[in-house]
Design a protein around this motif. Sequence first.
Motif, PDB file in Angstrom:
ATOM      1  N   THR A   1       0.730  -1.182  -0.083  1.00 14.03           N
ATOM      2  CA  THR A   1       0.011  -0.027   0.009  1.00 14.03           C
ATOM      3  C   THR A   1       0.973   1.235  -0.037  1.00 14.03           C
ATOM      4  N   THR A   2       1.953   1.266   0.806  1.00 14.59           N
ATOM      5  CA  THR A   2       2.670   2.518   0.924  1.00 14.59           C
ATOM      6  C   THR A   2       3.367   2.737  -0.415  1.00 14.59           C
ATOM      7  N   ALA A   3       3.802   1.520  -1.293  1.00  8.87           N
ATOM      8  CA  ALA A   3       4.550   1.693  -2.461  1.00  8.87           C
ATOM      9  C   ALA A   3       3.343   2.057  -3.520  1.00  8.87           C
ATOM     10  N   GLY A   4       1.986   2.222  -3.303  1.00 12.94           N
ATOM     11  CA  GLY A   4       1.000   2.220  -4.241  1.00 12.94           C
ATOM     12  C   GLY A   4       0.731   1.015  -5.315  1.00 12.94           C
ATOM     13  N   VAL A   5       1.272  -0.072  -4.898  1.00 11.63           N
ATOM     14  CA  VAL A   5       1.090  -1.261  -5.622  1.00 11.63           C
ATOM     15  C   VAL A   5      -0.255  -1.758  -5.716  1.00 11.63           C
ATOM     16  N   ARG A   6      -0.571  -2.138  -6.984  1.00 10.63           N
ATOM     17  CA  ARG A   6      -2.099  -2.671  -7.159  1.00 10.63           C
ATOM     18  C   ARG A   6      -1.780  -4.032  -8.004  1.00 10.63           C
ATOM     19  N   GLU A   7      -0.823  -4.365  -8.396  1.00  6.03           N
ATOM     20  CA  GLU A   7      -0.512  -5.662  -9.193  1.00  6.03           C
ATOM     21  C   GLU A   7       0.610  -6.227  -8.542  1.00  6.03           C
ATOM     22  N   ILE A   8       0.344  -7.676  -8.310  1.00  9.65           N
ATOM     23  CA  ILE A   8       1.531  -8.532  -7.815  1.00  9.65           C
ATOM     24  C   ILE A   8       1.647  -9.465  -8.773  1.00  9.65           C
TER      25      ILE A   8
ATOM     26  N   THR B   1      -1.657 -19.683  -1.612  1.00 11.23           N
ATOM     27  CA  THR B   1      -2.494 -18.986  -0.572  1.00 11.23           C
ATOM     28  C   THR B   1      -2.077 -17.468  -0.514  1.00 11.23           C
ATOM     29  N   THR B   2      -0.874 -17.362  -0.727  1.00 13.09           N
ATOM     30  CA  THR B   2      -0.221 -15.883  -0.880  1.00 13.09           C
ATOM     31  C   THR B   2      -1.150 -15.049  -2.107  1.00 13.09           C
ATOM     32  N   ALA B   3      -1.393 -15.851  -3.264  1.00 15.11           N
ATOM     33  CA  ALA B   3      -2.050 -15.433  -4.341  1.00 15.11           C
ATOM     34  C   ALA B   3      -3.427 -15.180  -3.942  1.00 15.11           C
ATOM     35  N   ARG B   4      -4.112 -16.195  -3.397  1.00 15.10           N
ATOM     36  CA  ARG B   4      -5.448 -16.060  -3.019  1.00 15.10           C
ATOM     37  C   ARG B   4      -5.906 -14.716  -2.097  1.00 15.10           C
ATOM     38  N   ILE B   5      -5.100 -14.751  -1.166  1.00 14.89           N
ATOM     39  CA  ILE B   5      -5.231 -13.673  -0.152  1.00 14.89           C
ATOM     40  C   ILE B   5      -5.024 -12.408  -0.829  1.00 14.89           C
ATOM     41  N   GLY B   6      -4.125 -12.315  -1.742  1.00 13.08           N
ATOM     42  CA  GLY B   6      -3.783 -10.863  -2.534  1.00 13.08           C
ATOM     43  C   GLY B   6      -4.985 -10.734  -3.389  1.00 13.08           C
ATOM     44  N   CYS B   7      -5.766 -11.832  -3.936  1.00 14.78           N
ATOM     45  CA  CYS B   7      -6.804 -11.666  -4.623  1.00 14.78           C
ATOM     46  C   CYS B   7      -8.140 -11.191  -4.045  1.00 14.78           C
ATOM     47  N   ASP B   8      -8.314 -11.619  -2.666  1.00 14.45           N
ATOM     48  CA  ASP B   8      -9.249 -10.978  -1.955  1.00 14.45           C
ATOM     49  C   ASP B   8      -9.099  -9.852  -1.358  1.00 14.45           C
ATOM     50  N   LEU B   9      -7.616  -9.448  -1.215  1.00 12.10           N
ATOM     51  CA  LEU B   9      -7.417  -7.974  -0.824  1.00 12.10           C
ATOM     52  C   LEU B   9      -7.683  -7.098  -2.187  1.00 12.10           C
TER      53      LEU B   9
ATOM     54  N   GLU C   1      -2.799 -24.386 -11.169  1.00 10.30           N
ATOM     55  CA  GLU C   1      -2.991 -23.506 -12.560  1.00 10.30           C
ATOM     56  C   GLU C   1      -4.271 -23.347 -12.693  1.00 10.30           C
ATOM     57  N   TYR C   2      -5.426 -24.535 -12.520  1.00 10.25           N
ATOM     58  CA  TYR C   2      -6.775 -24.186 -12.818  1.00 10.25           C
ATOM     59  C   TYR C   2      -7.385 -23.208 -11.766  1.00 10.25           C
ATOM     60  N   ALA C   3      -6.692 -22.983 -10.823  1.00 10.72           N
ATOM     61  CA  ALA C   3      -7.370 -22.110  -9.594  1.00 10.72           C
ATOM     62  C   ALA C   3      -7.338 -20.656  -9.912  1.00 10.72           C
ATOM     63  N   PHE C   4      -6.484 -20.114 -11.019  1.00 11.72           N
ATOM     64  CA  PHE C   4      -6.120 -18.752 -11.135  1.00 11.72           C
ATOM     65  C   PHE C   4      -6.663 -18.387 -12.683  1.00 11.72           C
ATOM     66  N   ALA C   5      -6.940 -17.114 -12.664  1.00 13.80           N
ATOM     67  CA  ALA C   5      -7.360 -16.539 -13.878  1.00 13.80           C
ATOM     68  C   ALA C   5      -6.157 -16.129 -14.798  1.00 13.80           C
ATOM     69  N   THR C   6      -5.086 -15.765 -13.947  1.00 15.85           N
ATOM     70  CA  THR C   6      -3.787 -15.183 -14.711  1.00 15.85           C
ATOM     71  C   THR C   6      -2.621 -15.801 -14.228  1.00 15.85           C
ATOM     72  N   VAL C   7      -2.324 -16.777 -15.220  1.00 16.93           N
ATOM     73  CA  VAL C   7      -1.315 -17.702 -15.132  1.00 16.93           C
ATOM     74  C   VAL C   7      -0.300 -17.567 -16.300  1.00 16.93           C
ATOM     75  N   ARG C   8       1.008 -17.077 -15.988  1.00 15.93           N
ATOM     76  CA  ARG C   8       1.798 -16.686 -17.060  1.00 15.93           C
ATOM     77  C   ARG C   8       3.379 -17.429 -16.537  1.00 15.93           C
ATOM     78  N   THR C   9       3.991 -17.600 -17.700  1.00 21.79           N
ATOM     79  CA  THR C   9       5.467 -17.936 -17.526  1.00 21.79           C
ATOM     80  C   THR C   9       6.501 -17.160 -17.442  1.00 21.79           C
ATOM     81  N   VAL C  10       7.486 -17.526 -17.007  1.00 24.43           N
ATOM     82  CA  VAL C  10       8.661 -16.659 -16.872  1.00 24.43           C
ATOM     83  C   VAL C  10       8.885 -15.806 -17.979  1.00 24.43           C
ATOM     84  N   ALA C  11       8.860 -16.467 -19.317  1.00 21.04           N
ATOM     85  CA  ALA C  11       9.130 -15.955 -20.492  1.00 21.04           C
ATOM     86  C   ALA C  11       8.284 -14.761 -20.694  1.00 21.04           C
TER      87      ALA C  11
END
Length: 198
Positions: A101-108, A121-129, A176-186
């Motif tokens: 929040t202090t850094a103004g972040v909206r995307e992780i 679990t970090t991703a899920r809580i992040g989505c919830d927040l 992977e089935y649990a998330f809408a945005t799954v990306r590769t490193v590339a």
Amino acid sequence: MSRAALVVVDVQESFRRRPVWAYASNPEIVGQVGRLVDAARERGDLVVWVLHAEPGTGGVFDPASGHVRLIEGLSAAPGEPTLVKTSHNAFTTTNLQQVLTTAGVREITVCGIRTEQCVETTARIGCDLGYQVTFVTDATVTFPTPHRDLPATATLEEILADPRTLSVEEMTARTEYAFATVRTVAEVTGAVPAGARG
């Protein structure tokens, strides 16, 4: 102020001290995470490092063991916070939300060890927040996972021999089935366009 952050979860020496590391889905995770970190720094995104600790347990996650540290090849740059958690997700027992929040972040963007546990679990809580979350599966690690009915005393050999044990491929696919945005490193680093996987 950055609107995006890379959250690196539990890429720590503790895991490499367990015998099951020989069966890790991605033993080269340091290289994958390193690429994400380099790209985040180049974009001016915040990089947040998270370590898991179990104080007083005497195990590999006890800070007294000396293993609650980043795996060799990774290090925080000046100004990059390193948070220590005692829960599965990186939010509940740290001030991660305040840092973002202090850094103004909206995307992780999240990566790390274990795919279906601390990273998910970090991703899920992040989505919830309310954060827009990108999950970089090929920059995560998981391990063969025993069935709930297998005794807690089962050896690694018994776990691997049990036909009910979920393979690392199955664990990764389920996550992977649990998330809408799954990306590769590339994709995240811009080496290939998003959605251009072979």
